[in-house]
Write an enzyme that holds these catalytic residues in place. Structure first.
Site: not given
Length: 585
Positions: A64, A138, A162
């Site tokens: 990420k 996210s 997330s």
């Protein structure tokens, strides 16, 4: 241990072939050139050729883009924030050192703020299974990259869900470890008190191995924590799962309620006992993250940057940061105290409960629905996830169903802090797959009688969180005597060379604290001593010296054979493999 691919270079080529065919909609912010990844794969192959251990050799992964990788930009999904990292986050470096090959950095809700995957100037990330619906945030790109089969696993982060919501919306596994178990240095904070790195994978055993590889304290992260000596190493055979009352499932449609009911029935079929629990205090805690003073941590993390760089800011993220900046210090302290009270109340509610079994999210919204109501939909998605980090808990999200007309549905196993292994074992039972160890440190203990599986004192081991590791046998220099008393138990002792026999038993893994507690229960003449196994290992085991008054039962061929000879066949558990949760791991 996971099974590596035959060739790291072959794995890289396969990944880039898949990405070329369908790289996924807006999954990547930075994708490495294939030749760069291949060069790293060749280095891993050279390491293997020299005999070096690389347990993740042959696996490719993504990270990420709020996590630093040296030499690559970190954007946090804001172009003006982009900067090239000077060092790699400790958690990611541990994966690279284990032989995994990084192929790119993934899209996310800006500054890791959101559960939808639409809050990025790099584009909306859609579900790998249903392009009309969101990937969830996210960690949107990380979940979609795994769901689409572009990488073997991906690293994300989780503050409010997330690392779990994208798992549900892409049909993959999501492991959210206990806070501090995986060091967070090099991870851009969203809420530094409640952030953790997470793992996405299609295979639970691989996800557990990746988590274990990343775990362990780091001097570079003041929040990092080691495994405590009391951490349980296995789920009990008959766990008690707390499930929501009907009134706590009001956010679910009738079809999703049935999907959750099916997951509950599946849990019961594996031996779990279901107990309804009142989720009120947990849901109240969940609302503190955004609706109370705790949201001030968002302003601390990126509020000033967004105020100074409004261009490129997602409107929803900017609004949250602006509101967070207006929270008073008194409000922060007030909600911290309220959270402590709610957490204590939650622990009382969970007394006697092994874990919670919850929907991961109450709906799988379409992209259109999120764009129409970005704040309201996002808030609903955190119903069953927001409280977990606030209350210092661990969780594993697993796929449960694909509901026609409503998208993907998943469930999460939620446990107390550092009971990550319990959550993984229970998730394995739900999925009917082999489990895997997420811990490293354990004390092997050999047992030969009443502590064997199916025997009356085995419950002591289970209550202490001990883990079955497989059948064993001693060398041929041991004898067994029957001790008087209830329950019946044997005494195993070392004999002179050539005067003993190989005795069958079991090996269990315990934490150091559990071993100490077990030692206090041993009646004389039993004691802990070194036992020599037929495979050459020496481990702790229940041994002792006979007084000369006990019955010698060595010729029976072991304790279970002795019991069978006296009273008929003895019920024993299925061999490892029949129940994945009991497989050696």
């Amino acid at each position: 241990m996971t099974t590596p691919h035959p060739s790291p270079t072959r794995a890289v080529r396969t990944a880039y072939q898949r990405i070329a065919v369908d790289g996924g909609p807006n999954v990547w912010i930075t994708l490495l050139d294939e030749e760069v990844a291949l060069e790293r794969a060749r280095e891993v192959e050279d390491d293997l050729a020299r005999g070096e251990q690389r347990p993740l050799a042959g696996y490719v992964f993504a990270v990420k883009d709020n996590i630093d990788v040296a030499g690559l930009p970190t954007t946090a999904a804001h172009p003006a924030f982009s900067h090239v990292a000077e060092r790699t986050a400790t958690a990611v470096q541990r994966l690279l050192d284990a032989g995994a090959v990084l192929v790119g950095k993934t899209n996310l809700d800006q500054f890791a703020t959101g559960l939808v995957g639409t809050r990025s100037p790099y584009g909306v990330v859609r579900s790998a299974a249903d392009p009309e619906r969101v990937s969830g945030g996210s960690s949107a790109g990380s979940g979609a990259a795994v769901g689409a089969g572009l990488v073997d696993f991906a690293v994300g982060t989780d503050t409010a869900g997330s690392g779990r919501v994208p798992a549900a919306f892409n049909g993959v596994i999501g492991i959210k470890p206990t806070l501090g178990l995986v060091p967070a240095d090099g991870v851009l904070p969203a809420c530094p008190s409640y952030d953790t790195a997470t793992v996405f994978a299609r295979d639970l055993a691989l996800a557990a191995t990746v988590t274990r590889t990343m775990a362990g304290p780091s001097d570079l992260d003041a929040h990092s924590r080691p495994w405590p000596a009391s951490a349980p190493l296995a789920a009990p055979e008959r766990p008690v799962l707390g499930v929501p009352r009907a009134e706590d499932l009001g956010a679910l449609s009738p079809a999703l309620r049935e999907a959750f009911a099916a997951a509950c029935r599946r849990a019961e079929s594996t031996g779990a006992v279901l107990r309804e629990v009142d989720l009120t205090v947990f849901l109240r805690a969940a609302r503190l993250l955004y609706d109370g003073g705790l949201v001030a941590e968002r302003a601390y993390s990126f509020g000033r940057f967004l105020a100074e760089n409004p261009d490129g800011a997602d409107p929803s993220v900017a609004a949250i940061a602006e509101r967070a900046g207006r929270v008073s210090g008194v409000d922060v302290v007030a909600d911290q105290q309220q959270l402590l009270e709610l957490t204590a109340a939650g622990r009382r509610i969970l007394d006697g409960v092994t874990a919670l079994l919850l929907p991961t999210a109450p709906e799988h919204p379409t992209v259109e629905a999120v764009q129409a109501e970005p704040l309201a939909v996002n808030a609903r998605l955190g119903t069953y996830t927001n409280f977990v980090n606030l209350m210092d808990m661990a969780a594993v999200a697993v796929p449960a169903a694909h509901v026609p007309g409503e998208g993907l549905f998943g469930v999460s196993v939620v446990t107390r802090a550092f009971e990550d292994q319990v959550a993984i074992d229970l998730a394995a039972r739900l999925l009917d797959v082999p489990t895997a160890r997420v811990f490293d440190e354990a004390v092997p203990l050999a047992v030969f009688g009443a502590h064997l599986r199916g025997q009356p004192l085995n419950t002591q081991l289970q209550a202490l969180g001990a883990r079955f590791d497989g059948p064993i046998s001693t060398t041929g220099d041991y004898r067994m005597h029957a001790l008087p008393g209830t329950p019946a138990k044997p005494l195993v002792s070392r004999a002179a060379a050539g005067t003993g026999a190989e005795l069958p038993g079991e090996l269990w893994l315990l934490s150091t604290q559990a071993l100490g507690e077990l030692l206090t229960t041993l009646p004389s003449p039993l004691a802990l001593g070194r036992v020599h196994l037929s495979d050459g290992r020496q481990v702790l085991g229940f041994t002792g010296q006979p007084t000369g008054h006990e019955e010698d039962i060595t010729a029976s061929g072991g304790w279970l054979a002795h019991l069978a000879a006296r009273s008929g066949p003895v019920d024993t558990p299925d061999a490892p493999g029949a129940d994945p949760a009991l497989q050696p791991a």
